[in-house]
Design a protein around this motif. Sequence first.
Motif, PDB file in Angstrom:
ATOM      1  N   ALA A  77       0.809  -1.222   0.000  1.00 52.83           N
ATOM      2  CA  ALA A  77       0.000   0.000   0.000  1.00 52.83           C
ATOM      3  C   ALA A  77       0.842   1.273   0.000  1.00 52.83           C
ATOM      4  CB  ALA A  77      -0.937  -0.003   1.204  1.00 52.83           C
ATOM      5  N   GLY A  78       2.050   1.209   0.552  1.00 51.65           N
ATOM      6  CA  GLY A  78       2.866   2.413   0.657  1.00 51.65           C
ATOM      7  C   GLY A  78       3.735   2.693  -0.554  1.00 51.65           C
ATOM      8  N   LEU A  79       3.719   1.810  -1.536  1.00 53.13           N
ATOM      9  CA  LEU A  79       4.594   1.962  -2.701  1.00 53.13           C
ATOM     10  C   LEU A  79       3.881   2.712  -3.834  1.00 53.13           C
ATOM     11  CD1 LEU A  79       7.193   1.210  -4.334  1.00 53.13           C
ATOM     12  CD2 LEU A  79       6.020  -0.925  -4.974  1.00 53.13           C
ATOM     13  N   PRO A  80       4.341   3.906  -4.183  1.00 57.79           N
ATOM     14  CA  PRO A  80       3.722   4.605  -5.316  1.00 57.79           C
ATOM     15  C   PRO A  80       3.997   3.828  -6.614  1.00 57.79           C
ATOM     16  CG  PRO A  80       5.057   6.117  -3.983  1.00 57.79           C
ATOM     17  CD  PRO A  80       5.401   4.720  -3.554  1.00 57.79           C
ATOM     18  N   ILE A  81       2.951   3.624  -7.397  1.00 61.98           N
ATOM     19  CA  ILE A  81       3.085   2.879  -8.655  1.00 61.98           C
ATOM     20  C   ILE A  81       2.675   3.775  -9.816  1.00 61.98           C
ATOM     21  CG2 ILE A  81       2.266   0.897  -9.992  1.00 61.98           C
ATOM     22  CD1 ILE A  81       1.761  -0.534  -7.314  1.00 61.98           C
ATOM     23  N   VAL A  82       3.567   3.916 -10.769  1.00 59.55           N
ATOM     24  CA  VAL A  82       3.262   4.681 -11.986  1.00 59.55           C
ATOM     25  C   VAL A  82       3.078   3.685 -13.123  1.00 59.55           C
ATOM     26  CG1 VAL A  82       4.122   6.352 -13.673  1.00 59.55           C
ATOM     27  CG2 VAL A  82       4.575   6.697 -11.239  1.00 59.55           C
ATOM     28  N   ILE A  83       1.930   3.731 -13.774  1.00 64.40           N
ATOM     29  CA  ILE A  83       1.674   2.849 -14.905  1.00 64.40           C
ATOM     30  C   ILE A  83       2.373   3.395 -16.149  1.00 64.40           C
ATOM     31  CG2 ILE A  83      -0.113   1.989 -16.479  1.00 64.40           C
ATOM     32  CD1 ILE A  83      -0.073   0.586 -13.762  1.00 64.40           C
ATOM     33  N   VAL A  84       3.066   2.509 -16.845  1.00 67.52           N
ATOM     34  CA  VAL A  84       3.714   2.870 -18.103  1.00 67.52           C
ATOM     35  C   VAL A  84       3.098   1.960 -19.166  1.00 67.52           C
ATOM     36  CG1 VAL A  84       5.902   3.087 -19.308  1.00 67.52           C
ATOM     37  CG2 VAL A  84       5.836   3.392 -16.845  1.00 67.52           C
ATOM     38  N   SER A  85       2.411   2.560 -20.135  1.00 66.23           N
ATOM     39  CA  SER A  85       1.676   1.717 -21.084  1.00 66.23           C
ATOM     40  C   SER A  85       1.572   2.354 -22.463  1.00 66.23           C
ATOM     41  CB  SER A  85       0.271   1.447 -20.545  1.00 66.23           C
ATOM     42  OG  SER A  85      -0.479   0.679 -21.457  1.00 66.23           O
ATOM     43  N   ALA A  86       1.467   1.490 -23.464  1.00 64.04           N
ATOM     44  CA  ALA A  86       1.229   1.955 -24.832  1.00 64.04           C
ATOM     45  C   ALA A  86      -0.258   2.259 -25.025  1.00 64.04           C
ATOM     46  CB  ALA A  86       1.687   0.899 -25.826  1.00 64.04           C
ATOM     47  N   SER A  87      -1.112   1.650 -24.170  1.00 65.68           N
ATOM     48  CA  SER A  87      -2.550   1.969 -24.193  1.00 65.68           C
ATOM     49  C   SER A  87      -2.732   3.245 -23.390  1.00 65.68           C
ATOM     50  CB  SER A  87      -3.368   0.841 -23.553  1.00 65.68           C
ATOM     51  OG  SER A  87      -3.160  -0.375 -24.221  1.00 65.68           O
ATOM     52  N   ASP A  88      -2.758   4.398 -24.078  1.00 61.67           N
ATOM     53  CA  ASP A  88      -2.781   5.660 -23.335  1.00 61.67           C
ATOM     54  C   ASP A  88      -4.022   6.498 -23.643  1.00 61.67           C
ATOM     55  OD1 ASP A  88      -2.148   6.308 -25.904  1.00 61.67           O
ATOM     56  OD2 ASP A  88      -0.258   7.317 -25.445  1.00 61.67           O
ATOM     57  N   ASP A  89      -5.134   5.810 -23.917  1.00 56.48           N
ATOM     58  CA  ASP A  89      -6.385   6.534 -24.135  1.00 56.48           C
ATOM     59  C   ASP A  89      -6.914   7.033 -22.786  1.00 56.48           C
ATOM     60  OD1 ASP A  89      -8.669   4.313 -23.250  1.00 56.48           O
ATOM     61  OD2 ASP A  89      -6.819   3.444 -24.056  1.00 56.48           O
ATOM     62  N   THR A  90      -7.824   7.992 -22.836  1.00 53.02           N
ATOM     63  CA  THR A  90      -8.350   8.621 -21.621  1.00 53.02           C
ATOM     64  C   THR A  90      -8.950   7.595 -20.663  1.00 53.02           C
ATOM     65  OG1 THR A  90      -8.819  10.642 -22.838  1.00 53.02           O
ATOM     66  CG2 THR A  90      -9.976  10.367 -20.768  1.00 53.02           C
ATOM     67  N   THR A  91      -9.696   6.619 -21.203  1.00 52.29           N
ATOM     68  CA  THR A  91     -10.351   5.615 -20.352  1.00 52.29           C
ATOM     69  C   THR A  91      -9.328   4.809 -19.574  1.00 52.29           C
ATOM     70  OG1 THR A  91     -12.185   5.440 -21.907  1.00 52.29           O
ATOM     71  CG2 THR A  91     -11.908   3.630 -20.360  1.00 52.29           C
ATOM     72  N   THR A  92      -8.268   4.363 -20.241  1.00 51.44           N
ATOM     73  CA  THR A  92      -7.248   3.556 -19.571  1.00 51.44           C
ATOM     74  C   THR A  92      -6.550   4.361 -18.476  1.00 51.44           C
ATOM     75  OG1 THR A  92      -6.888   2.256 -21.574  1.00 51.44           O
ATOM     76  CG2 THR A  92      -5.144   2.196 -19.928  1.00 51.44           C
ATOM     77  N   ILE A  93      -6.209   5.610 -18.782  1.00 55.23           N
ATOM     78  CA  ILE A  93      -5.533   6.458 -17.792  1.00 55.23           C
ATOM     79  C   ILE A  93      -6.450   6.675 -16.590  1.00 55.23           C
ATOM     80  CG2 ILE A  93      -4.526   8.739 -17.348  1.00 55.23           C
ATOM     81  CD1 ILE A  93      -3.843   8.857 -20.387  1.00 55.23           C
ATOM     82  N   HIS A  94      -7.704   6.997 -16.876  1.00 59.35           N
ATOM     83  CA  HIS A  94      -8.679   7.257 -15.795  1.00 59.35           C
ATOM     84  C   HIS A  94      -8.827   6.040 -14.888  1.00 59.35           C
ATOM     85  CE1 HIS A  94     -12.182   9.083 -13.867  1.00 59.35           C
ATOM     86  NE2 HIS A  94     -12.780   7.920 -13.996  1.00 59.35           N
ATOM     87  N   ARG A  95      -8.945   4.860 -15.500  1.00 55.25           N
ATOM     88  CA  ARG A  95      -9.127   3.638 -14.693  1.00 55.25           C
ATOM     89  C   ARG A  95      -7.883   3.325 -13.866  1.00 55.25           C
ATOM     90  NH1 ARG A  95     -12.582  -0.236 -18.937  1.00 55.25           N
ATOM     91  NH2 ARG A  95     -14.336   1.210 -19.092  1.00 55.25           N
ATOM     92  N   ALA A  96      -6.714   3.554 -14.453  1.00 53.38           N
ATOM     93  CA  ALA A  96      -5.469   3.306 -13.712  1.00 53.38           C
ATOM     94  C   ALA A  96      -5.423   4.175 -12.461  1.00 53.38           C
ATOM     95  CB  ALA A  96      -4.259   3.585 -14.603  1.00 53.38           C
ATOM     96  N   LEU A  97      -5.765   5.447 -12.606  1.00 51.24           N
ATOM     97  CA  LEU A  97      -5.744   6.369 -11.463  1.00 51.24           C
ATOM     98  C   LEU A  97      -6.826   5.997 -10.447  1.00 51.24           C
ATOM     99  CD1 LEU A  97      -5.157   9.753 -13.362  1.00 51.24           C
ATOM    100  CD2 LEU A  97      -3.442   8.326 -12.208  1.00 51.24           C
ATOM    101  N   GLU A  98      -7.995   5.617 -10.943  1.00 53.82           N
ATOM    102  CA  GLU A  98      -9.092   5.211 -10.053  1.00 53.82           C
ATOM    103  C   GLU A  98      -8.709   3.989  -9.224  1.00 53.82           C
ATOM    104  OE1 GLU A  98     -12.816   6.025  -9.610  1.00 53.82           O
ATOM    105  OE2 GLU A  98     -11.654   7.845  -9.787  1.00 53.82           O
ATOM    106  N   LEU A  99      -7.900   3.111  -9.816  1.00 50.68           N
ATOM    107  CA  LEU A  99      -7.512   1.876  -9.131  1.00 50.68           C
ATOM    108  C   LEU A  99      -6.228   2.040  -8.316  1.00 50.68           C
ATOM    109  CD1 LEU A  99      -8.442  -0.633 -11.969  1.00 50.68           C
ATOM    110  CD2 LEU A  99      -9.598  -0.380  -9.763  1.00 50.68           C
ATOM    111  N   GLY A 100      -5.794   3.277  -8.146  1.00 56.67           N
ATOM    112  CA  GLY A 100      -4.724   3.528  -7.191  1.00 56.67           C
ATOM    113  C   GLY A 100      -3.353   3.854  -7.739  1.00 56.67           C
TER     114      GLY A 100
END
Length: 215
Positions: A77-100
């Motif tokens: 829980a204490g580890l900041p995670i940055v998603i790095v992805s080729a799927s960079d549409d708004t929906t994917t980014i939004h869901r990644a942030l929503e999921l932490g």
Amino acid sequence: MHEQTIIIADDHPLFRDALRQAVEGMDGHQEIVEAGDFSAARKAAGDHPDADLMLLDLAMPGVSGFSGLMALRSEFAGLPIVIVSASDDTTTIHRALELGASGFISKSSGIEDIRRGIQTVLGGDIATPENYRDGQEHDPDVARLIHRLHTLTPQQSRVLTMLAEGLLNKQIAYELGVSEATIKAHVSAILLKLDVDSRTQAVIQLGKINMALVA
């Protein structure tokens, strides 16, 4: 300035090199830990409990889509995670942030943009691509599902992601070091919170979040 530990979790050696290059160009001294699949990423997080950041590819061997992010978020829980992805549409980014996720970096970004994103998160802010405009979840079913996923305890999140991997109750019990009865209780709670009748339905629900990645 203390040494920063950054975990780079991506199955493509060339892209790991690009991320390493971005990290090594920052001020201070960085220890970089590389992982080429999900189990290695999880082990790296466990071996480095004081890690400052993980850069996580969404499409890695050993896990499907956002399940990896959810599993790591629940376990570390204490580890900041940055998603790095080729799927960079708004929906994917939004869901990644929503999921932490603490940020999102597109694989099409240049080294300077990647570095800036990493520094933003290390500074305590959320990093998103410049052209990202935070919107609402377009799929009301997924919005409800994400809301329900937020009600799961960390252990229940871990159990759900392991169900998605196809593990049986006894295998999950062994992995988590608890009794099979405890896992059954977790599964019952998960089904109740997700408003589904079976493990299969729970896994199908989880798969809906990943639909944007496939599309």
